[in-house]
Design an enzyme around this catalytic site. Structure first.
Site, PDB file in Angstrom:
ATOM      1  N   ASP A 155     -12.430  55.048  24.584  1.00  0.00           N
ATOM      2  CA  ASP A 155     -11.726  54.114  23.705  1.00  0.00           C
ATOM      3  C   ASP A 155     -12.462  52.774  23.754  1.00  0.00           C
ATOM      4  O   ASP A 155     -12.306  51.995  24.707  1.00  0.00           O
ATOM      5  CB  ASP A 155     -10.270  53.933  24.156  1.00  0.00           C
ATOM      6  CG  ASP A 155      -9.416  55.169  23.898  1.00  0.00           C
ATOM      7  OD1 ASP A 155      -9.964  56.291  23.967  1.00  0.00           O
ATOM      8  OD2 ASP A 155      -8.206  55.022  23.661  1.00  0.00           O
ATOM      9  N   LYS A 218      -8.197  53.463  16.152  1.00  0.00           N
ATOM     10  CA  LYS A 218      -7.034  53.121  16.971  1.00  0.00           C
ATOM     11  C   LYS A 218      -6.602  51.699  16.646  1.00  0.00           C
ATOM     12  O   LYS A 218      -7.436  50.817  16.444  1.00  0.00           O
ATOM     13  CB  LYS A 218      -7.412  53.273  18.445  1.00  0.00           C
ATOM     14  CG  LYS A 218      -6.348  52.879  19.455  1.00  0.00           C
ATOM     15  CD  LYS A 218      -6.871  53.126  20.876  1.00  0.00           C
ATOM     16  CE  LYS A 218      -5.934  52.580  21.940  1.00  0.00           C
ATOM     17  NZ  LYS A 218      -6.474  52.787  23.311  1.00  0.00           N
ATOM     18  N   LYS A 254      -4.937  56.836  16.123  1.00  0.00           N
ATOM     19  CA  LYS A 254      -4.203  56.569  17.358  1.00  0.00           C
ATOM     20  C   LYS A 254      -3.527  55.201  17.292  1.00  0.00           C
ATOM     21  O   LYS A 254      -4.184  54.175  17.425  1.00  0.00           O
ATOM     22  CB  LYS A 254      -5.134  56.626  18.573  1.00  0.00           C
ATOM     23  CG  LYS A 254      -4.424  56.338  19.907  1.00  0.00           C
ATOM     24  CD  LYS A 254      -5.385  56.436  21.092  1.00  0.00           C
ATOM     25  CE  LYS A 254      -4.712  56.032  22.394  1.00  0.00           C
ATOM     26  NZ  LYS A 254      -5.628  56.132  23.559  1.00  0.00           N
TER      27      LYS A 254
END
Length: 318
Positions: A155, A218, A254
């Protein structure tokens, strides 16, 4: 098997002509909240289904091998035996989507999951999370360290300065290098939407991140003032849909930050189904960054099957 997004050359024309109608976004979300809901008879099934999409996360300054091991145990066995039996779920068949930790804790998480015999990927934040305020060389080295330690998902945080300056070419180039550093590990690009000022910037940053080869986009680090909200989620979903239509690649989504209750997760799942379809109710394309959410889901499932009412502090800790 889902074809991985390999990215495309930066299309600045597409990026720069993209604009978001804020009022239309608000209207669409209002419509979803008032006319689309999951019937009470099906909410238990949907809550159980949502567990497999959770990236169970600990990103605290006092993280250590023991609390990472506890997190891994909760990821591998997210529900009590009695609730799993009530849902007709066999032992070990339901797990969270991933365990998410800092790079320094990746090896601990891999060891904890190995001891449990759990086939759950370890995700690591990287690139100077949460601010990204380090040199590109250091950010890339951190990705490489996390991958070498066993992380299967990375991430990363984008450079917000470049996004705010509309310097899409340099942002794209940085992300391409990050994608290369990830190797076979999947890259989730955190846009830090609360720091991008407006929905048009969020849409454009989403496109650039996908063009650079992101496997997921995300919303947030969870550390910003504004994190995952439904209007922002809608804008990012529309970017995913547009990218899929143009390239054929399906990029995952996400949301993270502020998703704490069963009601929250049902709203997000409704958004995914309405905007992107049933494929986006699976962990291959939908993840939820959360730490407290699983506890609330288990509490609601327990309340449903026992008829009692349990406080959050009475539930097993993640």
């Amino acid at each position: 098997m889902l074809e991985r997004n390999s990215g495309i050359p930066l299309d600045l024309g597409w990026v720069n002509r993209s604009c978001v109608n804020d009022q239309a976004v608000k209207g669409r979300i209002q419509d979803l909240l008032t006319s689309r809901s999951i019937h009470a008879d099906h909410q238990v099934e949907w809550l159980a289904r949502s567990i497999q999409c959770i990236d169970l996360t600990t990103l605290a300054g006092d993280d250590c091998p023991s609390n990472v091991a506890r997190l891994c145990s909760k990821a591998a066995y997210p529900l009590s035996d009695s609730i799993a039996r009530a849902l007709h779920i066999g032992n070990g068949l339901l797990t969270t989507g991933a365990v998410c930790v800092y790079p320094a804790r990746v090896a601990d998480a891999c060891l904890g999951l190995e001891r449990l015999g759990a086939n759950i990927p370890v995700a690591s934040v990287a690139t100077g999370f949460p601010t990204g305020q380090t040199s590109l060389k250091i950010r890339l080295a951190e990705i490489e360290f996390a991958v070498q330690s066993g992380a299967k998902e990375i991430d990363i945080v984008i450079n917000r300065e470049l996004a705010l300056a509309q310097n899409w070419k340099e942002l794209y180039n940085e992300l391409v290098q990050m994608r290369k550093a990830c190797g076979e590990s999947h890259m989730k690009s955190i846009l830090a939407v609360g720091e991008l000022c407006n929905l048009t910037n969020i849409y454009r940053a989403s496109l650039v991140a996908m063009m650079a080869g992101s496997d997921f986009i995300k919303t947030s680090t969870g550390k910003e003032t504004v994190n995952a909200t439904l209007p922002i989620g809608l804008v990012m979903c529309r970017a995913i849909r547009a990218y899929n239509r143009k390239t054929g690649f399906k990029v995952g989504f996400k949301p993270a930050g502020g998703i704490r209750t069963s009601k929250d997760v049902l709203q997000w799942m409704t958004l995914m189904k309405e905007e992107l379809g049933d494929d986006y109710l699976t962990p291959e394309l939908f993840r939820i960054g959360a730490s407290a959410l699983l506890n609330d889901i288990e509490r609601n499932l327990t309340n449903h099957f026992t008829g009692g009412y349990f406080l959050a502090e009475e539930m097993p800790m993640a």
